[in-house]
Design a protein around this motif. Structure first.
Motif, mmCIF file in Angstrom:
data_model
loop_
_atom_site.group_PDB
_atom_site.id
_atom_site.type_symbol
_atom_site.label_atom_id
_atom_site.label_comp_id
_atom_site.label_asym_id
_atom_site.label_seq_id
_atom_site.Cartn_x
_atom_site.Cartn_y
_atom_site.Cartn_z
ATOM 1 N N ASP A 169 0.821 -1.211 0.000
ATOM 2 C CA ASP A 169 0.000 0.000 0.000
ATOM 3 C C ASP A 169 0.855 1.262 0.000
ATOM 4 O O ASP A 169 0.468 2.291 0.546
ATOM 5 C CB ASP A 169 -0.927 0.008 1.225
ATOM 6 C CG ASP A 169 -1.959 -1.100 1.161
ATOM 7 O OD1 ASP A 169 -2.412 -1.414 0.057
ATOM 8 O OD2 ASP A 169 -2.290 -1.654 2.220
ATOM 9 N N GLY A 170 2.015 1.195 -0.621
ATOM 10 C CA GLY A 170 2.929 2.335 -0.632
ATOM 11 C C GLY A 170 4.005 2.169 0.418
ATOM 12 O O GLY A 170 4.070 1.176 1.127
ATOM 13 N N GLY A 171 4.861 3.139 0.511
ATOM 14 C CA GLY A 171 5.958 3.055 1.462
ATOM 15 C C GLY A 171 6.994 2.033 1.036
ATOM 16 O O GLY A 171 6.960 1.520 -0.089
ATOM 17 N N VAL A 172 7.909 1.760 1.935
ATOM 18 C CA VAL A 172 8.971 0.803 1.628
ATOM 19 C C VAL A 172 9.092 -0.216 2.746
ATOM 20 O O VAL A 172 8.703 0.033 3.881
ATOM 21 C CB VAL A 172 10.340 1.502 1.425
ATOM 22 C CG1 VAL A 172 10.333 2.402 0.228
ATOM 23 C CG2 VAL A 172 10.755 2.253 2.673
ATOM 24 N N VAL A 173 9.641 -1.369 2.410
ATOM 25 C CA VAL A 173 9.891 -2.439 3.362
ATOM 26 C C VAL A 173 11.361 -2.810 3.230
ATOM 27 O O VAL A 173 11.833 -3.115 2.135
ATOM 28 C CB VAL A 173 9.013 -3.679 3.062
ATOM 29 C CG1 VAL A 173 9.320 -4.806 4.036
ATOM 30 C CG2 VAL A 173 7.545 -3.311 3.095
ATOM 31 N N MET A 174 12.095 -2.740 4.346
ATOM 32 C CA MET A 174 13.498 -3.155 4.350
ATOM 33 C C MET A 174 13.523 -4.666 4.535
ATOM 34 O O MET A 174 12.878 -5.197 5.449
ATOM 35 C CB MET A 174 14.254 -2.486 5.490
ATOM 36 C CG MET A 174 14.262 -0.975 5.420
ATOM 37 S SD MET A 174 15.128 -0.331 3.984
ATOM 38 C CE MET A 174 16.797 -0.659 4.446
ATOM 39 N N LEU A 175 14.254 -5.335 3.694
ATOM 40 C CA LEU A 175 14.340 -6.788 3.768
ATOM 41 C C LEU A 175 15.651 -7.181 4.434
ATOM 42 O O LEU A 175 16.728 -6.814 3.972
ATOM 43 C CB LEU A 175 14.253 -7.392 2.370
ATOM 44 C CG LEU A 175 13.020 -6.999 1.555
ATOM 45 C CD1 LEU A 175 13.130 -7.530 0.142
ATOM 46 C CD2 LEU A 175 11.762 -7.491 2.228
ATOM 47 N N GLY A 176 15.563 -7.914 5.523
ATOM 48 C CA GLY A 176 16.751 -8.366 6.242
ATOM 49 C C GLY A 176 17.143 -9.770 5.822
ATOM 50 O O GLY A 176 16.467 -10.413 5.019
ATOM 51 N N MET A 177 18.232 -10.227 6.400
ATOM 52 C CA MET A 177 18.669 -11.601 6.157
ATOM 53 C C MET A 177 17.902 -12.526 7.085
ATOM 54 O O MET A 177 17.524 -12.130 8.177
ATOM 55 C CB MET A 177 20.165 -11.749 6.455
ATOM 56 C CG MET A 177 21.060 -10.954 5.550
ATOM 57 S SD MET A 177 22.786 -11.029 6.090
ATOM 58 C CE MET A 177 23.217 -12.709 5.689
ATOM 59 N N ARG A 178 17.688 -13.720 6.687
ATOM 60 C CA ARG A 178 17.046 -14.712 7.536
ATOM 61 C C ARG A 178 18.129 -15.420 8.329
ATOM 62 O O ARG A 178 19.002 -16.065 7.747
ATOM 63 C CB ARG A 178 16.265 -15.730 6.706
ATOM 64 C CG ARG A 178 15.175 -15.116 5.852
ATOM 65 C CD ARG A 178 14.050 -14.577 6.733
ATOM 66 N NE ARG A 178 13.030 -13.928 5.952
ATOM 67 C CZ ARG A 178 12.902 -12.611 5.853
ATOM 68 N NH1 ARG A 178 13.728 -11.812 6.457
ATOM 69 N NH2 ARG A 178 11.941 -12.082 5.143
ATOM 70 N N THR A 179 18.071 -15.327 9.644
ATOM 71 C CA THR A 179 19.101 -15.983 10.446
ATOM 72 C C THR A 179 19.021 -17.501 10.312
ATOM 73 O O THR A 179 20.019 -18.185 10.467
ATOM 74 C CB THR A 179 19.000 -15.574 11.929
ATOM 75 O OG1 THR A 179 17.683 -15.851 12.404
ATOM 76 C CG2 THR A 179 19.331 -14.105 12.111
ATOM 77 N N SER A 180 17.858 -18.022 9.990
ATOM 78 C CA SER A 180 17.717 -19.470 9.821
ATOM 79 C C SER A 180 18.494 -19.973 8.609
ATOM 80 O O SER A 180 18.787 -21.162 8.506
ATOM 81 C CB SER A 180 16.241 -19.851 9.689
ATOM 82 O OG SER A 180 15.678 -19.226 8.545
#
Length: 154
Positions: A100-111
């Motif tokens: 719905d707009g904006g941004v999402v920071m994608l991190g690393m998966r520790t798993s």
């Protein structure tokens, strides 16, 4: 049937029996849909001691430092701090457009991290803690002793 099975093969004498088990499990599982078989060296996978170390450390940081979110300093949970640290570890931030707009920071998966990556993450959190006056809890220090012993034995 559980979602994931792991078979450890320690030598050539182990191969035939373990592959037979894999064959049987794949045949059973295919009745419910496609399966994935993955080969990897166990030493490359993050250790349980590393995993036990992460959450007490993140909880200590979360209880002692505020995070600036949308321009406002606020108390964030360990999960949010995990995203902050994994993004810092990557040294390249991945950003996705929000639904719905904006941004999402994608991190690393520790798993999905290997031992060295996870070790780097823990060291990054310790460095942050040293620079920001984090007082490590008894639980984090206790687990750190175990973690250090495992690292020295590796």
């Amino acid at each position: 049937m559980s979602k994931e099975l792991t078979y450890h093969i320690k030598g050539l004498g182990d191969v035939r029996s373990k592959m037979q088990l894999v064959w049987e499990m794949v045949n059973k599982a295919l009745k419910a849909g496609a399966v994935e078989v993955v080969l990897r060296r166990p030493s490359e996978i993050r250790s349980l001691s590393q995993n036990r170390k992460l959450w007490p450390m993140l909880s200590d940081v979360a209880s002692q430092q505020q995070l600036v979110i949308d321009g406002v300093a606020e108390w964030a949970g360990p999960e949010d701090w995990k995203d902050v640290f994994t993004n810092a570890l990557r040294k390249h931030q991945r950003i996705a457009k929000g639904i719905d707009g904006g941004v999402v920071m994608l991190g690393m998966r520790t798993s999905k991290m290997r031992k060295q990556e996870f070790s780097d993450l823990i060291e990054l959190i310790y460095a942050y803690g040293a620079e920001n006056g984090i007082q490590w809890s008894e639980k984090a220090l206790e687990v750190f002793g175990t973690y250090r012993e495992v690292q020295e034995a590796a």
